[in-house]
Design a protein around this motif. Structure first.
Motif, short mmCIF file in Angstrom:
data_model
loop_
_atom_site.label_atom_id
_atom_site.label_comp_id
_atom_site.label_asym_id
_atom_site.label_seq_id
_atom_site.Cartn_x
_atom_site.Cartn_y
_atom_site.Cartn_z
N ILE A 53 -20.90 20.28 -6.23
CA ILE A 53 -21.18 19.15 -5.33
C ILE A 53 -22.52 18.51 -5.71
O ILE A 53 -22.64 17.28 -5.77
CB ILE A 53 -21.18 19.62 -3.86
N ARG A 57 -22.94 14.65 -6.90
CA ARG A 57 -23.81 13.72 -6.17
C ARG A 57 -24.86 13.11 -7.09
O ARG A 57 -25.15 11.92 -7.02
CB ARG A 57 -24.50 14.43 -5.01
N TRP A 66 -15.72 12.87 -4.82
CA TRP A 66 -14.98 13.78 -3.96
C TRP A 66 -15.80 14.31 -2.79
O TRP A 66 -17.01 14.45 -2.87
CB TRP A 66 -14.51 14.98 -4.77
N SER A 67 -15.07 14.70 -1.74
CA SER A 67 -15.67 15.39 -0.60
C SER A 67 -15.75 16.88 -0.91
O SER A 67 -15.01 17.38 -1.78
CB SER A 67 -14.80 15.17 0.64
N PRO A 68 -16.63 17.62 -0.21
CA PRO A 68 -16.68 19.07 -0.40
C PRO A 68 -15.32 19.74 -0.19
O PRO A 68 -14.98 20.69 -0.89
CB PRO A 68 -17.70 19.53 0.64
N LYS A 69 -14.52 19.23 0.76
CA LYS A 69 -13.20 19.82 1.03
C LYS A 69 -12.28 19.68 -0.18
O LYS A 69 -11.47 20.57 -0.46
CB LYS A 69 -12.56 19.17 2.25
N ARG A 70 -12.40 18.56 -0.88
CA ARG A 70 -11.52 18.37 -2.05
C ARG A 70 -11.92 19.31 -3.17
O ARG A 70 -11.06 19.86 -3.86
CB ARG A 70 -11.59 16.91 -2.52
N ASP A 174 -12.44 4.94 -1.87
CA ASP A 174 -12.71 4.69 -0.45
C ASP A 174 -13.50 3.40 -0.22
O ASP A 174 -13.34 2.74 0.80
CB ASP A 174 -13.47 5.86 0.17
#
Length: 199
Positions: A53, A57, A66-70, A174
Motif C-alpha cells: 500500500i 501510494r 487500489w484500496s487496501p481491501k483489494r 473512480d
C-alpha cells in the motif's frame, strides 16, 4: 468413439496446462542484480500488505489504483493472483501484480508500482519481463497490461517490450479517467533490447 477421444484429449490438455500454471506460481525467492544493485525478489504475501500500500501510494499519489481491501483480496487469492516484490536493504521498493485467466490462457498485469526514488533504475522493466517469461512457462498465450490513459511512462515501457494497444475504456477509474489495454502475444518470442533496461 471420436467424441470420447476429444473429451479425453481436452481434459488431458487442460490438466497439463493447470499443472504448468501451478508449478510457475510456486516461485522461489532469490537475490537478483539489476543495473548494478542487489535486490531481494520474492513472492508477495499478506505480511507485505502495509508495504504494498505504501509503495502504491508513493508511486501514484492521488491517482492511487487500489484500496487496501483489494490488495488484501488479491493476496488471499493464491490460485489466480500472483505478486512479485522487490526489496532493497529490507525496504519494499517495487511490485507487480498479475491475474491469471486459466480459461482464456492469458495473464493480466493489474498493477505495477515502483517507489519514485527507485524509478528509472530498470525495476519496472525487470518485473515486467520476469512476468512475461513466467507466463511463457505457464503455457499462456498472451499478457495484457492495463493502465491509466495519462500514464505515459508505463505505456512507453510496454510498447518497447512489444505490447500493442488493443482497447480504451472510458470512465474506468473512480475519478473518471480512461484506461488503456495493451496486449503481448506469446506465440512469438520477443527479443528485448538491453538499452531499455534503465527504465
Amino acid at each position: 468413439m471420436l467424441n470420447k477421444f476429444k473429451e479425453w484429449y481436452r481434459k488431458n490438455i487442460n490438466d497439463k496446462q493447470a499443472n504448468r500454471i501451478d508449478e510457475a506460481l510456486d516461485f522461489k525467492n532469490r537475490i537478483v542484480e539489476i543495473c548494478g544493485m542487489k535486490y531481494f525478489l520474492g513472492k508477495g504475501s499478506m505480511t507485505d500488505l502495509p508495504d504494498l500500500i505504501k509503495v502504491d501510494r508513493a508511486a501514484y499519489g492521488k491517482k492511487v489504483k487500489w484500496s487496501p481491501k483489494r490488495f488484501q483480496a488479491g493476496l488471499k487469492n493464491r490460485d489466480n493472483r500472483f505478486y512479485l516484490i522487490l526489496r532493497h536493504e529490507d525496504e519494499l521498493v517495487g511490485f507487480i501484480c498479475i491475474m491469471i485467466s486459466r480459461q482464456q490462457t492469458c495473464c493480466h498485469i493489474e498493477n505495477l508500482a515502483i517507489l519514485p526514488q527507485f524509478q528509472k533504475r530498470g525495476l519496472g522493466y525487470f518485473l515486467t519481463t520476469t512476468i512475461i517469461e513466467r507466463a511463457r512457462e505457464m503455457g499462456l498465450h498472451c499478457v495484457i497490461f492495463t493502465c491509466r490513459k495519462s500514464n505515459e511512462k508505463s505505456q512507453s515501457l510496454v510498447q518497447d517490450l512489444g505490447f500493442v494497444k488493443v482497447d480504451e475504456k472510458p470512465d474506468y477509474f473512480d475519478d473518471g479517467e480512461a484506461a488503456v489495454d495493451y496486449r503481448l502475444h506469446l506465440d512469438k518470442r520477443n527479443y528485448l533490447a538491453a538499452n531499455n533496461f534503465g527504465r
